[in-house]
Design a protein around this motif. Structure first.
Motif, PDB file in Angstrom:
ATOM      1  N   SER A 165     -18.948   4.481  67.546  1.00 32.43           N
ATOM      2  CA  SER A 165     -19.781   5.659  67.336  1.00 32.43           C
ATOM      3  C   SER A 165     -18.883   6.862  67.122  1.00 32.43           C
ATOM      4  CB  SER A 165     -20.697   5.887  68.543  1.00 32.43           C
ATOM      5  OG  SER A 165     -19.920   6.099  69.717  1.00 32.43           O
ATOM      6  N   GLY A 166     -19.460   7.928  66.551  1.00 28.43           N
ATOM      7  CA  GLY A 166     -18.697   9.148  66.343  1.00 28.43           C
ATOM      8  C   GLY A 166     -18.971   9.787  65.002  1.00 28.43           C
ATOM      9  N   ILE A 167     -18.122  10.744  64.652  1.00 29.39           N
ATOM     10  CA  ILE A 167     -18.269  11.523  63.424  1.00 29.39           C
ATOM     11  C   ILE A 167     -17.879  10.682  62.213  1.00 29.39           C
ATOM     12  CG2 ILE A 167     -17.338  13.493  62.149  1.00 29.39           C
ATOM     13  CD1 ILE A 167     -19.253  14.345  64.274  1.00 29.39           C
ATOM     14  N   LEU A 168     -18.631  10.855  61.129  1.00 23.27           N
ATOM     15  CA  LEU A 168     -18.354  10.178  59.866  1.00 23.27           C
ATOM     16  C   LEU A 168     -17.966  11.208  58.810  1.00 23.27           C
ATOM     17  CD1 LEU A 168     -21.397   7.725  59.803  1.00 23.27           C
ATOM     18  CD2 LEU A 168     -19.048   7.202  60.512  1.00 23.27           C
ATOM     19  N   SER A 169     -16.942  10.908  58.033  1.00 22.86           N
ATOM     20  CA  SER A 169     -16.468  11.823  56.996  1.00 22.86           C
ATOM     21  C   SER A 169     -16.482  11.129  55.651  1.00 22.86           C
ATOM     22  CB  SER A 169     -15.047  12.310  57.310  1.00 22.86           C
ATOM     23  OG  SER A 169     -15.012  13.037  58.518  1.00 22.86           O
ATOM     24  N   ALA A 170     -16.500  11.909  54.594  1.00 22.50           N
ATOM     25  CA  ALA A 170     -16.452  11.376  53.230  1.00 22.50           C
ATOM     26  C   ALA A 170     -16.005  12.491  52.301  1.00 22.50           C
ATOM     27  CB  ALA A 170     -17.816  10.832  52.809  1.00 22.50           C
ATOM     28  N   VAL A 171     -15.837  12.125  51.039  1.00 19.34           N
ATOM     29  CA  VAL A 171     -15.438  13.075  50.000  1.00 19.34           C
ATOM     30  C   VAL A 171     -16.654  13.425  49.177  1.00 19.34           C
ATOM     31  CG1 VAL A 171     -13.992  13.417  47.963  1.00 19.34           C
ATOM     32  CG2 VAL A 171     -13.116  12.113  49.912  1.00 19.34           C
ATOM     33  N   ASN A 172     -16.849  14.716  48.900  1.00 19.11           N
ATOM     34  CA  ASN A 172     -17.948  15.124  48.038  1.00 19.11           C
ATOM     35  C   ASN A 172     -17.727  14.550  46.659  1.00 19.11           C
ATOM     36  OD1 ASN A 172     -19.843  16.507  46.454  1.00 19.11           O
ATOM     37  ND2 ASN A 172     -19.760  18.303  47.754  1.00 19.11           N
ATOM     38  N   ASN A 173     -18.675  13.761  46.182  1.00 13.49           N
ATOM     39  CA  ASN A 173     -18.520  13.052  44.915  1.00 13.49           C
ATOM     40  C   ASN A 173     -19.080  13.823  43.732  1.00 13.49           C
ATOM     41  OD1 ASN A 173     -17.427  10.666  43.796  1.00 13.49           O
ATOM     42  ND2 ASN A 173     -19.482   9.904  43.373  1.00 13.49           N
ATOM     43  N   VAL A 174     -19.431  15.087  43.937  1.00 18.76           N
ATOM     44  CA  VAL A 174     -19.946  15.928  42.859  1.00 18.76           C
ATOM     45  C   VAL A 174     -18.999  17.092  42.655  1.00 18.76           C
ATOM     46  CG1 VAL A 174     -21.831  17.382  42.065  1.00 18.76           C
ATOM     47  CG2 VAL A 174     -22.324  15.308  43.355  1.00 18.76           C
ATOM     48  N   ASP A 175     -18.449  17.224  41.449  1.00 18.42           N
ATOM     49  CA  ASP A 175     -17.616  18.371  41.134  1.00 18.42           C
ATOM     50  C   ASP A 175     -18.495  19.588  40.915  1.00 18.42           C
ATOM     51  OD1 ASP A 175     -15.245  16.885  41.123  1.00 18.42           O
ATOM     52  OD2 ASP A 175     -15.688  16.168  39.099  1.00 18.42           O
ATOM     53  N   SER A 176     -18.118  20.706  41.519  1.00 21.53           N
ATOM     54  CA  SER A 176     -18.846  21.953  41.322  1.00 21.53           C
ATOM     55  C   SER A 176     -18.108  22.801  40.309  1.00 21.53           C
ATOM     56  CB  SER A 176     -18.982  22.702  42.658  1.00 21.53           C
ATOM     57  OG  SER A 176     -19.805  21.999  43.545  1.00 21.53           O
ATOM     58  N   LEU A 177     -18.796  23.138  39.236  1.00 25.29           N
ATOM     59  CA  LEU A 177     -18.220  23.994  38.202  1.00 25.29           C
ATOM     60  C   LEU A 177     -18.894  25.349  38.301  1.00 25.29           C
ATOM     61  CD1 LEU A 177     -18.205  21.489  35.211  1.00 25.29           C
ATOM     62  CD2 LEU A 177     -16.435  21.895  36.909  1.00 25.29           C
ATOM     63  N   ALA A 178     -18.159  26.306  38.835  1.00 27.00           N
ATOM     64  CA  ALA A 178     -18.714  27.635  39.046  1.00 27.00           C
ATOM     65  C   ALA A 178     -17.973  28.631  38.185  1.00 27.00           C
ATOM     66  CB  ALA A 178     -18.601  28.027  40.522  1.00 27.00           C
ATOM     67  N   PRO A 179     -18.645  29.732  37.774  1.00 25.40           N
ATOM     68  CA  PRO A 179     -17.944  30.758  37.006  1.00 25.40           C
ATOM     69  C   PRO A 179     -16.902  31.448  37.866  1.00 25.40           C
ATOM     70  CG  PRO A 179     -20.124  31.521  37.632  1.00 25.40           C
ATOM     71  CD  PRO A 179     -20.047  30.075  38.015  1.00 25.40           C
ATOM     72  N   SER A 180     -15.985  32.093  37.222  1.00 21.68           N
ATOM     73  CA  SER A 180     -14.958  32.856  37.933  1.00 21.68           C
ATOM     74  C   SER A 180     -14.974  34.288  37.420  1.00 21.68           C
ATOM     75  CB  SER A 180     -13.589  32.228  37.693  1.00 21.68           C
ATOM     76  OG  SER A 180     -12.581  32.961  38.342  1.00 21.68           O
ATOM     77  N   PRO A 181     -15.173  35.292  38.309  1.00 27.06           N
ATOM     78  CA  PRO A 181     -15.359  35.147  39.746  1.00 27.06           C
ATOM     79  C   PRO A 181     -16.788  34.749  40.102  1.00 27.06           C
ATOM     80  CG  PRO A 181     -15.479  37.441  39.155  1.00 27.06           C
ATOM     81  CD  PRO A 181     -15.152  36.699  37.885  1.00 27.06           C
ATOM     82  N   GLN A 182     -16.924  33.850  41.074  1.00 27.25           N
ATOM     83  CA  GLN A 182     -18.240  33.392  41.488  1.00 27.25           C
ATOM     84  C   GLN A 182     -18.912  34.466  42.336  1.00 27.25           C
ATOM     85  OE1 GLN A 182     -18.259  29.708  43.570  1.00 27.25           O
ATOM     86  NE2 GLN A 182     -20.439  29.753  44.002  1.00 27.25           N
ATOM     87  N   GLY A 183     -20.216  34.615  42.194  1.00 28.30           N
ATOM     88  CA  GLY A 183     -20.971  35.522  43.032  1.00 28.30           C
ATOM     89  C   GLY A 183     -21.054  36.935  42.489  1.00 28.30           C
ATOM     90  N   SER A 184     -20.488  37.189  41.322  1.00 24.73           N
ATOM     91  CA  SER A 184     -20.559  38.523  40.753  1.00 24.73           C
ATOM     92  C   SER A 184     -21.732  38.602  39.795  1.00 24.73           C
ATOM     93  CB  SER A 184     -19.253  38.851  40.009  1.00 24.73           C
ATOM     94  OG  SER A 184     -19.364  40.059  39.321  1.00 24.73           O
TER      95      SER A 184
END
Length: 853
Positions: A728-747
């Motif tokens: 039992s315990g914590i399970l980890s993995a790699v995010n299998n979806v690439d995020s393509l965000a504009p630069s700079p993000q949030g503007s």
């Protein structure tokens, strides 16, 4: 290569070699104690840029000065020279041969048969290799050769050509040319009188805005190995390569271009003319030597082979293709003719071999700098090799940035060939040579870059946890989780069989750090489950994930009020298809209705499955309030998940209402946690699973029917999905979806056009978040250009809801495809253009809307 205090010095005169240990004071005298001063002595550990009386002494001059000292026996002068020298240790041993075999360049200016010059089409050749898409891809931002140097060994370079940067210090040498030397004429002026060296140098590293080289920010080093009369030999090449070895670290050299060769046609790997040891030493330093394959395929009667040094095992051999249709009936000086041309056809002059050819690149017709400040258009494997030489610099810069190290030459070789587009010699070539029928790779810069990104260690993140409960009875329990999650999905079945009343596990109040669980019995039972039951649970963050061993899984939810007994199945399409059919689990996540309910599944494929709810038999046609259903799809197999051994599989249709053994294999030392679901729908009677006698390698499972309608509990054979995990315990993995965000993000204001290249699987293109939409206040002047979008795998994330947007054709002046418009009282605002795609709908599962609700 690291400079070090001198410990071992090796000198060679002909076949006589002396290798002894000396300190710095003794070093000079060892030369004269062992050898006559009249003999030409070559230091096998390259010695360069030695300062003596404020004079820089190149390698070739160093020996003559030592000879003078040997005659004078001037110990003071000798000690000064030794103290000014940095000695380096090279492995393998580099010796000097001084071969006088002549070398030739592999590029020429060509006209059509009617003497009309061929128009330059450099922009098309860039498109063929995907270098334009590479530069537009935000994943490769800043990868332009900065901080690295490339060495060109050729006829010289137009030292003040504007393609190589300004001359701010006014010394007559463009500032990006950080070093030049003429080994053929033994002077510090590598000026080009031929034009070939300038052309290939510009293909590699020109910073001109029109005729842009592959690595336009790389430092340029040109080492001239041809005399002004055009003669060159491997003696000069060897000296130049020794200079590269000695100065590799000083200039951070990434690649060496040798668009030259011996004019022969070798069909097996070999080292020749005394430079094989230098090439091997450069390979050990992770410096790729890129050589032209040669232009004499026709001259050698279409016999497969390549020129040397392309045939050396420590050099890449590059052949040439046409970058586009550049006309027809083109004849080269040796008589080879292309009757018609087209992109990716192998040029008829290009030498080629099944194993010695590494990759092909555009070699006709390529425009670059000439020797007098202008431009020239040339054809040849020289030009193709130059393309790859610059691309190698980009690859090494990307590798250092993403991997923290350089690629080895072997890795570069494998990546260039394995990621290249496949071309067949003879499928559409139209020329006067005999084609080989072989398949070759043509360099693709985006694919190469993606392969390097894939080599980077993927950072794992906490996505869930696994555990068990051993005392669940009539009272509900709230399970406090070890971690906190944004969108947790819970799986907690089957129950043990301590109490024989039909039962199922019900979930409720799932929060970011807890969930409530209870036992539910059908309506014909008293609802009091007297004997506590055991069960395992697994909590996982919704999304696409990949375990460190490469196993893929997808976690998600859907809302439904349909019952499978009424034919109301919900089709779930995976965000990204699996290579094979995954193992699927499902469970109701909410307790909105009071009726006894659980899930059933069927029709699992690599692209999705069907799931629905099933009530007890007595109420199976009454309808159900809307509930949330959670699902997990995971590739079958075994391995280690965050330190816990696991086994995932789907059985055959062998489980019935009788107890049957589920074999868990031999991976476990103790009884593992167990999840299981019925994965088929071969019988419509309401059914669930119970287990007993679980140990380290097996467990007994049966299908349990309830008796709310009748007392019949016989159930036909069904298939089960199961997941067993030890501990039992914590399970980890790699995010299998690439995020393509504009630069700079949030503007809010993102001026200009930004290209987001969805060129890998499962990309999430972010055009907005919970707070705001991007590109929302400059009408058509700023937007995201989405290229290579795959509606079966990729997602476009937008702010708000679908009602805030409308889709339409992209404005005429922009790249064509689907335009994404944010509704606005003052006129619809263009947010993005999905290039080349016209069949999108806002209710498609490729759109994801983010809001604060």
């Amino acid at each position: 290569m690291q400079a070090a205090e001198f410990t071992t010095c090796t000198f060679q005169i002909g076949n006589l070699m002396s290798q002894q240990n000396y300190n710095r004071e003794e070093c000079f005298w060892c030369l004269f104690d062992n050898f006559s001063p009249q003999v030409d002595i070559d230091d096998t550990l390259p010695i360069v840029n030695r300062n003596f009386d404020d004079t820089t002494i190149p390698l070739s001059d160093n020996i003559s000065i030592l000879d003078t000292f040997s005659e004078e026996r001037d110990k003071r002068k000798a000690e000064e020279l030794v103290n000014a020298t940095s000695f380096v240790e090279i492995s393998p041993l580099v010796t000097t041969t001084g071969s006088d075999i002549e070398i030739y360049t592999y590029g020429e200016i060509v006209s059509t048969s009617n003497e009309i010059n061929i128009s330059p089409q450099t922009n098309i050749s860039n498109s063929l290799t995907n270098i334009d898409a590479f530069r537009a891809d935000t994943r490769f931002a800043g990868i332009d050769g900065s901080g690295f140097a490339t060495v060109i060994i050729d006829t010289g370079i137009d030292l003040d050509h504007p393609f190589f940067g300004p001359d701010k210090d006014g010394n007559g040498v463009a500032d990006r040319i950080v070093y030049n030397y003429d080994f053929a004429n033994q002077d510090t002026d590598a000026n080009d009188l031929d034009g070939h060296g300038s052309n290939v140098s510009s293909i590699i590293a020109s910073s001109d805005t029109i005729y842009t080289g592959m690595a336009p920010a790389a430092d340029i080093i040109h080492l001239k190995v041809f005399q002004d009369n055009g003669f060159g030999s491997f003696t000069y090449v060897e000296q130049a390569l020794q200079w590269v070895i000695a100065n590799a670290e000083t200039y951070n050299i990434a690649s060496v271009n040798m668009s030259l060769g011996d004019g022969n046609n070798w069909n097996y790997p070999q080292s020749k003319y005394g430079i094989g040891d230098e090439l091997a030493a450069l390979a050990e330093l992770d410096i790729a030597v890129v050589s032209a394959s040669g232009n004499n395929f026709y001259s050698f009667n279409s016999a497969p082979g390549v020129s040397y040094p392309g045939a050396d095992p420590n050099s890449l051999s590059i052949g040439g293709v046409f970058h586009s249709n550049i006309g027809g009936d083109i004849t080269w000086s040796n008589g080879v003719t292309a009757h018609t041309t087209e992109g990716d056809r192998i040029t008829p002059f290009s030498q080629r071999h099944e194993t010695l050819s590494d990759v092909f690149a555009p070699g006709a017709a390529i425009t670059g700098a000439n020797a007098d400040g202008g431009i020239s258009t040339m054809h040849g494997t020289s030009q193709a090799a130059s393309y790859v030489t610059g691309i190698v610099v980009l690859a090494q810069q990307l590798a250092v940035e993403k991997l923290g190290r350089r690629l080895t030459v072997s890795e570069l070789d494998d990546l260039l060939s394995s990621t290249g587009a496949t071309i067949k010699d003879g499928d559409d070539e139209d020329d006067n040579v005999i084609n080989t029928g072989l398949d070759f790779g043509r360099v693709d810069v985006v694919a190469l870059g993606e392969a390097i990104l894939d080599m980077a260690p993927k950072s794992t993140e906490k996505i869930g946890e696994v555990g068990s409960i051993t005392n669940l009875s009539k009272c509900s329990q709230t399970i406090k989780l070890l971690g906190e999650y944004e969108n947790p999905v819970v799986f907690a079945q089957p129950l043990s069989y301590n109490d024989c009343d039909p039962s199922t596990v019900r979930l409720n109040n799932i929060t970011n750090n807890s969930f409530t669980i209870s036992i539910q019995e059908p309506s014909n039972k008293d609802g009091i489950h007297w004997i506590p039951e055991d069960f395992s649970y697994m909590v996982l963050e919704a999304g696409n994930w990949e375990l460190e061993n490469g196993t893929r899984l997808e976690i998600g939810t859907l809302n439904s009020d349909g019952l499978v007994t009424l034919g109301d199945w919900n089709t779930v399409e995976f965000e990204s298809s699996f290579d094979t059919n995954p193992v699927v689990f499902s469970q109701v996540q909410t307790f909105n209705g009071r009726d006894f309910v659980r899930t059933r599944q069927r029709n699992t494929s690599n692209e999705g499955f069907a799931v629905g709810m099933e009530e007890e038999e007595a109420r199976k046609c009454r309808g159900q309030v809307e509930e949330t259903i959670g699902y997990m799809a995971i590739e079958s197999g075994s391995g280690n998940w965050s330190g816990l051994e696991y086994q995932v599989g789907q059985t055959g249709e062998i489980f019935t209402d009788q107890w049957s053994i589920l074999d868990l294999g031999s991976n476990f030392e103790t009884p593992p946690q167990l999840l299981a679901s019925i994965s088929t729908y071969n019988e419509t009677d309401s059914a669930g699973l119970r287990y007993r006698n679980k140990d380290s390698d097996s467990v007994e499972i049966k299908i349990e029917e309830e008796t709310s309608l009748d007392r019949e509990t016989i159930h036909t054979r069904e298939s089960l999905s199961f997941l067993a995990i030890e501990g039992s315990g914590i399970l980890s993995a790699v995010n299998n979806v690439d995020s393509l965000a504009p630069s700079p993000q949030g503007s809010t204001v993102l001026a200009g056009v930004q290209t987001l290249n969805a060129n890998s699987s499962s990309d999430c293109i972010i055009l907005g978040d919970v707070q705001e939409a991007y590109y929302d206040n400059m009408v058509h002047q700023d937007y995201a250009l989405i290229i290579n979008f795959d509606s079966s795998e990729d997602i476009i994330q937008l702010h708000g809801s679908a009602s805030d947007y409308q889709l339409g054709a992209a404005p005429e002046e922009l790249p064509q495809g689907t335009g994404i418009f944010l509704k606005n009282d003052a006129g619809d605002e263009l947010i993005g253009v999905v290039s080349g795609v016209w069949d999108l709908a806002l209710d498609g599962n490729y759109f994801s809307f983010m809001n604060s609700d």
